[in-house]
Design a protein around this motif. Structure first.
Motif, PDB file in Angstrom:
ATOM      1  N   HIS A  45     -23.649 -13.977 -15.385  1.00  0.00           N
ATOM      2  CA  HIS A  45     -24.006 -13.879 -16.990  1.00  0.00           C
ATOM      3  C   HIS A  45     -25.317 -14.603 -16.917  1.00  0.00           C
ATOM      4  N   GLU A  46     -26.146 -13.818 -17.767  1.00  0.00           N
ATOM      5  CA  GLU A  46     -27.319 -14.659 -18.441  1.00  0.00           C
ATOM      6  C   GLU A  46     -27.223 -14.729 -19.590  1.00  0.00           C
ATOM      7  N   ASP A  47     -27.238 -15.948 -20.131  1.00  0.00           N
ATOM      8  CA  ASP A  47     -27.068 -16.282 -21.615  1.00  0.00           C
ATOM      9  C   ASP A  47     -25.516 -15.511 -21.956  1.00  0.00           C
ATOM     10  N   VAL A  48     -25.837 -14.650 -23.107  1.00  0.00           N
ATOM     11  CA  VAL A  48     -24.368 -13.924 -23.228  1.00  0.00           C
ATOM     12  C   VAL A  48     -24.413 -12.549 -22.944  1.00  0.00           C
ATOM     13  N   HIS A  49     -25.087 -12.392 -21.881  1.00  0.00           N
ATOM     14  CA  HIS A  49     -25.183 -10.754 -21.219  1.00  0.00           C
ATOM     15  C   HIS A  49     -24.832 -10.665 -19.960  1.00  0.00           C
ATOM     16  N   ARG A  50     -23.893  -9.828 -19.468  1.00  0.00           N
ATOM     17  CA  ARG A  50     -23.535  -9.587 -18.092  1.00  0.00           C
ATOM     18  C   ARG A  50     -24.591  -9.131 -17.209  1.00  0.00           C
ATOM     19  N   ARG A  51     -24.951  -9.444 -16.087  1.00  0.00           N
ATOM     20  CA  ARG A  51     -25.868  -8.920 -15.311  1.00  0.00           C
ATOM     21  C   ARG A  51     -25.386  -8.414 -14.035  1.00  0.00           C
ATOM     22  N   SER A  52     -25.831  -7.533 -13.236  1.00  0.00           N
ATOM     23  CA  SER A  52     -25.254  -6.896 -12.003  1.00  0.00           C
ATOM     24  C   SER A  52     -26.437  -6.634 -11.373  1.00  0.00           C
ATOM     25  N   GLN A  98     -16.789  -3.232 -30.529  1.00  0.00           N
ATOM     26  CA  GLN A  98     -18.214  -2.982 -30.430  1.00  0.00           C
ATOM     27  C   GLN A  98     -19.099  -4.037 -29.972  1.00  0.00           C
ATOM     28  N   ALA A  99     -18.388  -5.241 -30.047  1.00  0.00           N
ATOM     29  CA  ALA A  99     -19.462  -6.451 -29.628  1.00  0.00           C
ATOM     30  C   ALA A  99     -19.211  -6.855 -28.171  1.00  0.00           C
ATOM     31  N   GLU A 100     -20.195  -7.449 -27.488  1.00  0.00           N
ATOM     32  CA  GLU A 100     -20.175  -8.231 -26.019  1.00  0.00           C
ATOM     33  C   GLU A 100     -19.142  -9.391 -26.020  1.00  0.00           C
ATOM     34  N   PRO A 101     -18.363  -9.499 -25.237  1.00  0.00           N
ATOM     35  CA  PRO A 101     -17.313 -10.534 -25.223  1.00  0.00           C
ATOM     36  C   PRO A 101     -18.025 -11.920 -25.352  1.00  0.00           C
ATOM     37  N   LEU A 102     -19.061 -12.145 -24.531  1.00  0.00           N
ATOM     38  CA  LEU A 102     -19.660 -13.396 -24.689  1.00  0.00           C
ATOM     39  C   LEU A 102     -20.244 -13.701 -26.326  1.00  0.00           C
ATOM     40  N   GLN A 103     -20.835 -12.648 -26.394  1.00  0.00           N
ATOM     41  CA  GLN A 103     -21.629 -12.706 -27.876  1.00  0.00           C
ATOM     42  C   GLN A 103     -20.587 -13.112 -29.017  1.00  0.00           C
ATOM     43  N   LEU A 104     -19.257 -12.681 -28.755  1.00  0.00           N
ATOM     44  CA  LEU A 104     -18.089 -12.969 -29.842  1.00  0.00           C
ATOM     45  C   LEU A 104     -17.681 -14.730 -29.635  1.00  0.00           C
ATOM     46  N   LYS A 119     -19.725 -16.814 -28.798  1.00  0.00           N
ATOM     47  CA  LYS A 119     -20.576 -17.707 -29.323  1.00  0.00           C
ATOM     48  C   LYS A 119     -20.646 -18.100 -30.687  1.00  0.00           C
ATOM     49  N   ASP A 120     -19.618 -17.346 -31.378  1.00  0.00           N
ATOM     50  CA  ASP A 120     -19.041 -17.803 -32.775  1.00  0.00           C
ATOM     51  C   ASP A 120     -17.816 -18.585 -32.606  1.00  0.00           C
ATOM     52  N   LEU A 121     -16.942 -18.297 -31.365  1.00  0.00           N
ATOM     53  CA  LEU A 121     -15.638 -18.884 -31.348  1.00  0.00           C
ATOM     54  C   LEU A 121     -15.620 -20.246 -30.692  1.00  0.00           C
ATOM     55  N   SER A 122     -16.904 -20.435 -29.962  1.00  0.00           N
ATOM     56  CA  SER A 122     -16.767 -21.524 -29.105  1.00  0.00           C
ATOM     57  C   SER A 122     -16.476 -23.213 -29.533  1.00  0.00           C
ATOM     58  N   GLN A 123     -16.907 -23.072 -30.834  1.00  0.00           N
ATOM     59  CA  GLN A 123     -16.725 -24.369 -31.290  1.00  0.00           C
ATOM     60  C   GLN A 123     -15.306 -24.614 -31.907  1.00  0.00           C
ATOM     61  N   PHE A 124     -14.479 -23.755 -31.933  1.00  0.00           N
ATOM     62  CA  PHE A 124     -12.963 -23.576 -32.214  1.00  0.00           C
ATOM     63  C   PHE A 124     -12.196 -23.655 -31.021  1.00  0.00           C
TER      64      PHE A 124
END
Length: 681
Positions: A274-281, A607-613, A615-620
């Motif tokens: 991962h780079e930030d919230v994006h997957r990289r291969s 439709q969203a990227e998992p890690l992007q989601l 980002k909103d759920l992390s505090q919970f």
């Protein structure tokens, strides 16, 4: 006789020459102003007939006296000394000093004297007269520039000599740039290095850049190797900052030369992170294998790759491989069998191949293939080539597309061509009906394949997609839409066959802990794509055990990370709305933990990227967020699925076969994944 108006723009040096006040070029006068008028045409903004404006130089203005000549620009590459010579006539403007090349040590002293005298002259009448007659709006300012006219340089001794060192350095920089772009072209498009030896390629580069000298194959290979070494160091530094990553490993077999019966196998290894919230291969290594290889030789190569990029085995979450007992044994030896993940794309590939090999379906494809080939070869209509297409050997999905297009356009085909004596037989009405039913059985499989392939031949799908896709296919085939309609026996048997094969494969996928956790920790799926309730309970228990071991520490770290970026109004809003929602929906369990609250919440947008989601759920759910980073970079395929299913993927493998004999193959394919920014182009 009145003085010509053109002299307002020139400074007279002697009887034969004058200097342009706009650009400092030295112009030969030959006793008249013809050359001066011609040169002024190179300054189109100047109106010679404008009597209301004057020219103010961007440097010192010289007087028409002998001291002015001493203020002329000093040669850049030599100092000067002044020799007095006897001259009977000292009343004219002829320069009474001779300029000679001398020791550079005299340069500073002479320059100081000249500048002092020139400054004294500048502060006199010229400045005063200009200030009295012209306003600021009438002044045209020009920056003097160095003369570039080589014919003038030959005649004037005080022109600047060309800087040969700067010229050579500039040529070197340009050649390096051209060679870097040439290396990028070869690597990015996966061409063999020998392409630069082609006559057409040489002609193209000669036309585009005549000054560029093509490097030899050896020089280009050495440059690619140098680039690969530099980028390897950057990747090692990048990997050092990663907590976890996953690898994919595949053995591909192809002919080394087109049309040759000799086959060559090569090992392809890629890293996923991962780079930030994006997957990289990115591809790490592509190595040819010896004719006889075993699990030990694969393990040895994998260990060398890990050493090259400083990858600690403890940070490797898993290795994804195609279905191969040899590769499974290699992974078990290197990391342990529990860290092996099967290639989901390969499972679908083998399933589609087994379907295509069934007698009923293969007979239909053979008949359609012959008829389509005849139609394309005899028809003069250009639209027919867009309606029909032949399949590609070894690409099961292309056979599906060939049959689908034929069934769709069969009523509109040329009847006269179909009735020709030499025309292959077309499908009759009952065969068309059977083909429609078989296409309906295979459509969910083909849709899944297209989803996995993505939009690029370099795309790796996320491993968390594997279980939801398999679950959806199985559910659709077990409950067909036309269940009340009478089905052909062949299509009914085909459906049962596909369902049985999927159930066998799906059971093994559900039991793979790594694939299961990646789906559970994906907010788009959570615990939905599972058939076995006992397995879901087992994985939930595993999550709670991990939470008890590391939950408190992870939560503290997450809070520290959240406060480093300062106050975020929308983060505060999300926290407030989450607390309000929790109070509204509370069902008596006030001590609901983050794991149970995560699985009780509705699934997120597909439709969203998992890690992007996250980002909103992390505090919970801070613990689950940290755990998701470990599993959501796992790929669903050992190689990009497009290479397994599509014609474009077949072309990529063909390009690989062309460079297999090149000893720079690994470096070329390693650099092919680099962006233009990483190439520093």
């Amino acid at each position: 006789m009145a003085r010509s108006k053109i002299w307002k723009y020139y400074d007279k040096i002697d009887l034969q020459t004058a200097q342009c006040l706009l650009c400092e070029k030295i112009i030969k006068t030959c006793g008249n102003t013809s050359n001066l008028m011609k040169h002024m045409k190179t300054h189109p903004t100047i109106d010679v007939n404008d009597h209301q404006s004057i020219v103010v130089r961007g440097m010192l203005k010289r007087e028409t006296n002998p001291s002015r000549n001493r203020g002329r620009r000093i040669l850049k590459y030599a100092s000067v000394k002044v020799k007095s010579e006897s001259n009977a006539d000292t009343s004219n403007d002829m320069d009474v000093n001779l300029i000679e090349f001398v020791d550079p040590e005299a340069h500073a002293a002479v320059e100081s004297v000249v500048n002092e005298e020139t400054y004294a002259n500048w502060a006199t009448a010229d400045t005063e007269s200009a200030a009295e007659t012209v306003s600021a709006a009438d002044i045209i300012e020009f920056e003097p520039k160095v003369a570039q006219d080589h014919s003038d340089q030959m005649h004037m001794q005080d022109d600047a000599l060309p800087d040969l060192d700067d010229f050579n350095n500039c040529q070197t920089v340009h050649n390096n740039t051209y060679q870097d772009n040439l290396a990028y072209f070869v690597c990015r498009d996966k061409h063999p290095l020998k392409i630069i030896q082609g006559e057409g390629f040489k002609r193209l580069t000669q036309v585009l850049c005549p000054s560029f000298q093509l490097p030899s194959v050896e020089q280009l290979g050495a440059r690619i190797t140098q680039k690969a070494q530099l980028h390897t160091a950057k990747v090692r530094q990048q990997f050092a900052n990663l907590k976890t990553l996953s690898l994919s490993c595949a053995i591909n077999t192809t002919s080394c030369v087109s049309g040759s019966s000799e086959e060559v196998s090569y090992l392809e290894v890629a890293a996923h992170y991962h780079e930030d919230v994006h997957r990289r291969s990115r591809t790490l290594s592509v190595q040819t294998l010896p004719p006889q290889y075993n699990a030990s030789s694969i393990v040895e190569r994998l260990e060398r790759i890990c050493q090259r990029f400083d990858i600690n085995k403890s940070r490797i979450v898993c290795i994804v491989t195609r279905s191969s007992r040899l590769l499974e044994n290699a992974v078990a030896t290197l990391l342990g069998s529990q860290r092996h993940v099967p290639c989901f794309a390969n499972l679908l590939e083998t399933l589609l191949e087994s379907v295509m090999e069934r007698q009923a379906f293969s007979a239909l494809c053979d008949k359609v293939r012959d008829h389509v080939a005849y139609q394309l070869s005899t028809s003069s209509s250009s639209s027919l080539s867009t309606q029909l297409q032949l399949d590609v050997s070894g690409r099961a999905i292309s056979s599906f597309e060939m049959l689908e297009r034929y069934v769709r356009h069969a009523p509109h085909l040329n009847k006269s061509q179909q009735s020709a004596l030499d025309a292959p037989p077309a499908l009759n009405a009952s065969e068309l009906e059977l083909a429609l039913e078989l296409l309906g059985v295979l459509r969910p499989l083909v849709s899944a394949v297209r989803q996995l392939c993505g939009s690029s031949t370099e795309f790796y799908p996320c491993g968390s997609n594997a279980l939801p896709i398999a679950y959806t296919i199985l559910n659709d085939l077990q409950q067909p839409e036309n269940v009340n309609q009478q089905q052909h026996q062949i299509s009914y048997e085909m459906r049962l066959f596909v369902v049985k094969q999927l159930e066998e494969r799906f059971e093994g996928m559900e039991k793979n802990v790594l694939l299961a956790l990646s789906s559970l920790l994906d907010p788009r799926f959570r615990n939905m794509p599972f058939q076995s309730a006992s397995l879901v309970a087992k994985y939930m228990t595993h999550l709670y055990n991990l939470y008890e071991e590391k939950g408190e520490t992870t939560a503290a770290v997450s809070e520290d990370e959240a406060t480093t970026d300062g106050y975020d109004i929308w983060a505060a809003y999300r926290a407030f709305s989450h607390e309000k929602h929790k109070h509204i929906t509370m069902t008596g369990d006030e001590n609901q933990d983050e794991i149970s609250s995560y699985f009780c919440t509705n699934i997120s947008s597909l439709q969203a990227e998992p890690l992007q989601l996250w980002k909103d759920l992390s505090q919970f759910h801070p613990f689950l967020h940290s755990l998701s980073k470990k599993y959501l970079h796992i790929p669903a395929a050992a190689i990009p699925p497009a290479r397994l299913f599509t014609a474009a993927g077949a072309e990529v493998l063909a390009q690989h076969s062309k460079i297999l004999s090149d000893h720079n193959m690994s470096n070329m394919l390693f650099m092919s994944d680099c962006t233009q920014e990483e190439w520093q182009l």
